[in-house]
Design a protein around this motif. Structure first.
Motif, PDB file in Angstrom:
ATOM      1  N   UNK A 146     -21.364  23.888  17.834  1.00  0.00           N
ATOM      2  CA  UNK A 146     -20.095  22.743  18.327  1.00  0.00           C
ATOM      3  C   UNK A 146     -19.567  22.005  19.330  1.00  0.00           C
ATOM      4  N   UNK A 147     -19.353  21.608  19.202  1.00  0.00           N
ATOM      5  CA  UNK A 147     -19.275  20.916  20.773  1.00  0.00           C
ATOM      6  C   UNK A 147     -17.723  19.442  20.576  1.00  0.00           C
ATOM      7  N   UNK A 148     -17.468  19.567  21.119  1.00  0.00           N
ATOM      8  CA  UNK A 148     -16.115  17.879  21.404  1.00  0.00           C
ATOM      9  C   UNK A 148     -16.978  17.234  20.579  1.00  0.00           C
ATOM     10  N   UNK A 149     -15.674  15.968  20.140  1.00  0.00           N
ATOM     11  CA  UNK A 149     -16.391  15.441  19.233  1.00  0.00           C
ATOM     12  C   UNK A 149     -17.355  14.898  18.586  1.00  0.00           C
ATOM     13  N   UNK A 150     -17.783  15.852  17.801  1.00  0.00           N
ATOM     14  CA  UNK A 150     -18.520  16.148  17.238  1.00  0.00           C
ATOM     15  C   UNK A 150     -18.163  17.263  15.965  1.00  0.00           C
ATOM     16  N   UNK A 151     -18.913  17.048  14.504  1.00  0.00           N
ATOM     17  CA  UNK A 151     -18.502  17.977  13.712  1.00  0.00           C
ATOM     18  C   UNK A 151     -19.838  19.223  13.650  1.00  0.00           C
ATOM     19  N   UNK A 152     -20.188  20.706  13.629  1.00  0.00           N
ATOM     20  CA  UNK A 152     -21.302  21.365  13.932  1.00  0.00           C
ATOM     21  C   UNK A 152     -22.471  21.066  13.424  1.00  0.00           C
ATOM     22  N   UNK A 153     -22.936  21.339  14.328  1.00  0.00           N
ATOM     23  CA  UNK A 153     -24.417  20.986  13.860  1.00  0.00           C
ATOM     24  C   UNK A 153     -25.214  22.538  13.788  1.00  0.00           C
ATOM     25  N   UNK A 154     -25.949  22.036  12.560  1.00  0.00           N
ATOM     26  CA  UNK A 154     -27.184  22.971  12.654  1.00  0.00           C
ATOM     27  C   UNK A 154     -28.708  23.549  13.014  1.00  0.00           C
ATOM     28  N   UNK A 155     -29.470  24.567  13.347  1.00  0.00           N
ATOM     29  CA  UNK A 155     -30.656  24.457  13.933  1.00  0.00           C
ATOM     30  C   UNK A 155     -30.589  23.648  14.562  1.00  0.00           C
ATOM     31  N   UNK A 156     -32.286  22.984  13.977  1.00  0.00           N
ATOM     32  CA  UNK A 156     -32.861  21.565  14.337  1.00  0.00           C
ATOM     33  C   UNK A 156     -31.883  20.377  15.640  1.00  0.00           C
ATOM     34  N   UNK A 157     -30.705  20.423  14.158  1.00  0.00           N
ATOM     35  CA  UNK A 157     -29.841  19.152  14.747  1.00  0.00           C
ATOM     36  C   UNK A 157     -28.892  19.913  15.401  1.00  0.00           C
ATOM     37  N   UNK A 158     -28.519  21.053  15.495  1.00  0.00           N
ATOM     38  CA  UNK A 158     -27.513  20.994  16.947  1.00  0.00           C
ATOM     39  C   UNK A 158     -27.919  21.979  18.222  1.00  0.00           C
ATOM     40  N   UNK A 159     -30.187  21.743  18.348  1.00  0.00           N
ATOM     41  CA  UNK A 159     -30.495  21.799  19.470  1.00  0.00           C
ATOM     42  C   UNK A 159     -30.242  20.283  19.955  1.00  0.00           C
ATOM     43  N   UNK A 160     -30.587  19.808  18.993  1.00  0.00           N
ATOM     44  CA  UNK A 160     -30.072  18.046  19.274  1.00  0.00           C
ATOM     45  C   UNK A 160     -28.838  18.006  19.898  1.00  0.00           C
ATOM     46  N   UNK A 161     -28.007  18.619  19.022  1.00  0.00           N
ATOM     47  CA  UNK A 161     -26.669  18.217  19.370  1.00  0.00           C
ATOM     48  C   UNK A 161     -26.271  18.446  20.467  1.00  0.00           C
ATOM     49  N   UNK A 162     -27.014  19.704  21.329  1.00  0.00           N
ATOM     50  CA  UNK A 162     -26.888  20.252  22.961  1.00  0.00           C
ATOM     51  C   UNK A 162     -27.288  19.779  24.186  1.00  0.00           C
ATOM     52  N   UNK A 163     -28.423  18.729  23.253  1.00  0.00           N
ATOM     53  CA  UNK A 163     -29.505  18.242  24.220  1.00  0.00           C
ATOM     54  C   UNK A 163     -28.440  17.348  24.321  1.00  0.00           C
ATOM     55  N   UNK A 164     -27.964  16.322  23.862  1.00  0.00           N
ATOM     56  CA  UNK A 164     -27.076  15.387  24.448  1.00  0.00           C
ATOM     57  C   UNK A 164     -26.129  15.412  25.308  1.00  0.00           C
ATOM     58  N   UNK A 165     -25.801  16.644  25.135  1.00  0.00           N
ATOM     59  CA  UNK A 165     -24.224  16.886  25.984  1.00  0.00           C
ATOM     60  C   UNK A 165     -24.411  17.368  27.320  1.00  0.00           C
ATOM     61  N   UNK A 166     -23.561  17.333  27.879  1.00  0.00           N
ATOM     62  CA  UNK A 166     -23.483  17.746  29.565  1.00  0.00           C
ATOM     63  C   UNK A 166     -24.567  19.146  29.949  1.00  0.00           C
ATOM     64  N   UNK A 167     -24.733  18.962  31.160  1.00  0.00           N
ATOM     65  CA  UNK A 167     -26.071  20.096  31.353  1.00  0.00           C
ATOM     66  C   UNK A 167     -25.223  20.423  32.720  1.00  0.00           C
ATOM     67  N   UNK A 168     -25.927  21.610  32.600  1.00  0.00           N
ATOM     68  CA  UNK A 168     -24.603  22.740  33.891  1.00  0.00           C
ATOM     69  C   UNK A 168     -25.383  23.756  33.358  1.00  0.00           C
ATOM     70  N   UNK A 169     -25.205  24.708  34.652  1.00  0.00           N
ATOM     71  CA  UNK A 169     -25.585  26.003  34.686  1.00  0.00           C
ATOM     72  C   UNK A 169     -24.529  26.601  33.572  1.00  0.00           C
ATOM     73  N   UNK A 170     -25.021  27.790  33.374  1.00  0.00           N
ATOM     74  CA  UNK A 170     -23.776  28.907  32.777  1.00  0.00           C
ATOM     75  C   UNK A 170     -23.804  30.256  33.153  1.00  0.00           C
ATOM     76  N   UNK A 171     -22.072  30.511  33.585  1.00  0.00           N
ATOM     77  CA  UNK A 171     -22.114  32.180  34.233  1.00  0.00           C
ATOM     78  C   UNK A 171     -22.143  32.945  33.359  1.00  0.00           C
ATOM     79  N   UNK A 172     -21.772  34.335  32.754  1.00  0.00           N
ATOM     80  CA  UNK A 172     -21.097  35.299  32.344  1.00  0.00           C
ATOM     81  C   UNK A 172     -20.155  35.478  32.745  1.00  0.00           C
TER      82      UNK A 172
END
Length: 282
Positions: free
Chosen positions: A202-228
């Protein structure tokens, strides 16, 4: 979407369901449940029906866990925030689950699906994402409310069936989830190898994407470091959730993530990965 943001201005309002739709939702909500997933779906449907009959804010208060969190725009305790909120006049909301998952122990689960917001002539829709918990023999209560902002204008049909995400959970010991998350947090846009085949992104500006399509959607999004920042898991150990912040290379806040993980035979896999963007800076 961060559904609490639809409750009061300047957050986006949530619409109500009226008429025959309410009757249908109540019938679905009160249908007999055959397993833990059915009871979870019924809880989400009661939540939606209560928003139509009791009011949006009242429904959120009625179904929240004492430990509930709102991810909007930063994680904050839900009960005190909801205590001071009131519904925006004329705001109406409809939402229904289209996918869900539940732990083997029946004490942790999640739901996601479309919502439609109406406020006057404005109609738009997005995707909600809710994490639920159940203590002992009590009722399901929502633990985290999040999702995407509206990504399209106009109406959308509500789903009548709910897909169960993830295969049979595994309780055998696999790699520690903390280690898995640290690898993903190095670059939250790189979901390849982490996302389940039926996992949703789930990403802003796009419908939910599943599986490989989801990974591709995330790859087009912002790159950053996460902190739990926090999370938890089921008593069976097969389902877990986490939330945290995402920062860019310049150290500025990009947003906050919410994740659901399932421990499968092959290791921990993401069933839902959602990024709630930080408010735009002036």
């Amino acid at each position: 979407m961060k559904r609490d943001e639809t409750v009061v201005e300047p957050n986006v309002p949530k619409p109500k369901i009226r008429g025959i739709a309410v009757i249908a939702l109540l019938a679905l909500a009160n249908a007999p449940a055959s397993d833990d997933l059915d009871t979870l779906v019924a809880a989400e449907r009661r939540f939606a029906a209560d928003a139509a009959t009791l009011g949006i804010t009242a429904a959120f208060r009625a179904h929240v866990s004492p430990d509930g969190l709102l991810i909007s725009p930063t994680p904050r305790p839900a009960p005190p925030a909801l205590a001071t909120q009131t519904d925006t006049p004329g705001a109406r909301l409809e939402w229904q689950p289209e996918a869900a998952g539940v732990a083997l122990s029946g004490d942790l689960g999640f739901t996601t699906g479309p919502y439609v917001m109406r406020h006057g002539d404005r109609v738009s829709h997005g995707q909600f994402f809710t994490i639920w918990q159940r203590k002992g023999t009590g009722d399901w209560r929502w633990l985290i409310d999040s999702g995407t902002p509206p990504f399209a204008t106009g109406d959308v049909a509500m789903p009548l069936r709910v897909a169960r995400l993830g295969g049979p959970g595994a309780t055998a010991q696999v790699e520690d989830l903390a280690a898995v998350e640290r690898r993903l947090d190095a670059d939250v846009s790189a979901l390849g190898g982490f996302l389940a085949a039926d996992g949703r992104v789930l990403r802003a500006g796009a419908p939910p994407a599943i599986g490989e399509a989801g990974a591709a959607l995330a790859a087009r999004g912002p790159k950053g470091a996460g902190k739990r920042l926090g999370g938890g898991r089921s008593s069976a150990g097969d389902l877990a959730y986490s939330y945290g912040r995402v920062e860019g290379g310049d150290g500025l806040l990009i947003g906050h993530y919410v994740r659901v993980w399932q421990r499968a035979a092959a290791g921990w896999r993401l069933l839902v990965d959602q990024l709630a963007p930080a408010p735009r800076r002036s």
